[in-house]
Design an enzyme around this catalytic site. Structure first.
Site, short mmCIF file in Angstrom:
data_model
loop_
_atom_site.label_atom_id
_atom_site.label_comp_id
_atom_site.label_asym_id
_atom_site.label_seq_id
_atom_site.Cartn_x
_atom_site.Cartn_y
_atom_site.Cartn_z
CE LYS A 136 -6.25 -3.21 -17.82
NZ LYS A 136 -6.91 -4.14 -16.89
CE LYS A 153 -7.04 -4.83 -21.39
NZ LYS A 153 -7.54 -5.30 -20.14
C1 PBG Z 1 -9.75 -6.03 -15.57
C2 PBG Z 1 -9.64 -6.06 -17.05
C3 PBG Z 1 -10.15 -5.16 -18.00
C4 PBG Z 1 -9.89 -5.71 -19.25
C5 PBG Z 1 -9.20 -6.89 -19.03
N1 PBG Z 1 -9.04 -7.10 -17.66
C6 PBG Z 1 -10.92 -3.91 -17.85
C7 PBG Z 1 -10.34 -2.72 -17.23
O1 PBG Z 1 -9.14 -2.63 -16.96
O2 PBG Z 1 -11.14 -1.82 -16.98
C8 PBG Z 1 -10.29 -5.11 -20.56
C9 PBG Z 1 -10.49 -6.09 -21.65
C10 PBG Z 1 -11.24 -5.61 -22.83
O3 PBG Z 1 -11.65 -4.44 -22.95
O4 PBG Z 1 -11.45 -6.45 -23.72
N2 PBG Z 1 -8.88 -5.20 -14.91
#
Ligand code: PBG
Length: 328
Positions: free
Chosen positions: A195, A248
């Site tokens: 991520k 992601k």
């Molecule tokens: C929570 C999380 C996030 C997303 C999914 N789980 C946001 C972040 O990490 O700030 C992002 C999902 C999206 O942008 O569609 N940690």
């Protein structure tokens, strides 16, 4: 063989032949629709940052998911927007937290629905970070206990898959052990393994109320310049007990998916994130663009890169298009 003997166009002349030799298939079976369930009176409320999407109450979500399943999508990823936040993210693992209530109601009404829950603390922490903050920094090890509690409380509510998105080191092991010790050894973990610290999460943070109140997430989410590091993260998560791994965002990271596909033999999920969705929606409204064609193209590209699973806010709409005119 070379031109003029070789003519690649021969296989493109006829639509049946084109389909026959198609290497990649996009299907509703691989899609996961994300939802935001919120502690509120109204059944649904538009999310300004994400045109076409809504916050739902538990009641509203039941109605919506019924429609989703009728249209052919059977998996969802659930996020909670709690009524209150604090410094221990206590609503994230409360028995009557918004996600816990929603999961119980959903699984009662739709036993065959696959409910994946996002396991994180950011929307429940008053500072908006994904872990415990100590002396102005996000502290890794104390966060693990809380994350494990969240996963167990989701499992107790009936969730089918735990998806930790916090990016703390060691969270998969902590969650796996906690689940196993409470009799949830059969519950799979889909870890957000690679991520990235991305500017494509903006609309999501607005929707989830999870924007960090100080600094950013670069001390725990990955640097977008790195691909080898993603392989390390995935290998660690698999060693710790992850059953499926995620990359992601998706669109700017297809190389990472393709690399991971070659190296690992587990299902890979691509998360087509909020900013990517909002971009396509914004373009879709302009002349010279077809939203539907763009959605089909980018989601097929994610499958081509090697993702089995695609988490996308377009899932609902794509299923509706498919229902009307068989686009898949
Ligand atoms: C929570 C999380 C996030 C997303 C999914 N789980 C946001 C972040 O990490 O700030 C992002 C999902 C999206 O942008 O569609 N940690």
């Amino acid at each position: 063989m070379k031109f003029p003997e070789a003519r690649p166009r021969r296989l493109r002349e006829n639509p049946v032949l084109r389909k026959l030799v198609s290497e990649t298939k996009l299907s509703l079976d691989h899609l996961v629709m994300p939802y935001f369930v919120r502690a509120m009176k109204e059944e649904k409320k538009p999310i300004p940052a994400l045109p076409g999407l809504y916050h739902y109450s538990v009641e509203g979500l039941l109605r919506e998911v019924g429609q989703l399943m009728k249209s052919g999508v059977h998996s969802i990823l659930l996020f909670g927007v709690p009524g209150k936040t604090d410094l221990a993210a206590s609503e994230a693992y409360a028995r009557n937290g918004i996600v816990q209530k929603a999961v119980r109601a959903l699984k009662k009404e739709f036993p065959s629905l696959l409910v994946i829950t996002d396991v994180c603390l950011c929307a429940y922490m008053s500072h908006g970070h994904c872990g415990v903050v100590e002396k102005g920094r996000v502290s890794n090890d104390p966060s693990l206990k809380l994350l494990a509690r969240v996963a167990v409380s989701h499992a107790e509510s009936g969730a089918d898959v735990a998806a930790p998105s916090d990016m703390m080191d060691g969270r998969v092991r902590a969650i796996r052990r906690a689940l196993d010790s409470r009799g949830f050894e059969s519950l799979p973990i889909l870890s957000y393994a690679a991520k990235y610290a991305s500017s494509f999460y903006g609309p999501f943070r607005d929707a989830a109320g999870s924007t960090p109140q100080f600094s950013d997430r670069k001390s725990y989410q990955m640097n977008y310049a790195n691909c080898q590091e993603a392989m390390k993260e995935i290998a660690f998560d698999l060693e710790e007990g992850a059953d499926m791994v995620m990359v992601k965002p998706a669109l700017a990271y297809l190389d990472v998916i393709a690399f991971a596909r070659r190296r690992f033999s587990v299902p890979i999920a691509a998360y087509n994130v909020s900013g990517e969705y909002a971009m396509i929606r914004a373009c879709g409204g302009l002349p010279f663009f077809s939203e539907k064609e763009m959605v089909l193209e980018i989601l097929t590209a994610m499958r081509r890169a090697g993702a089995q699973i695609i988490i996308t806010y377009h899932a609902r709409q794509l299923a509706a298009w498919n229902h009307r005119e068989k686009v898949l």
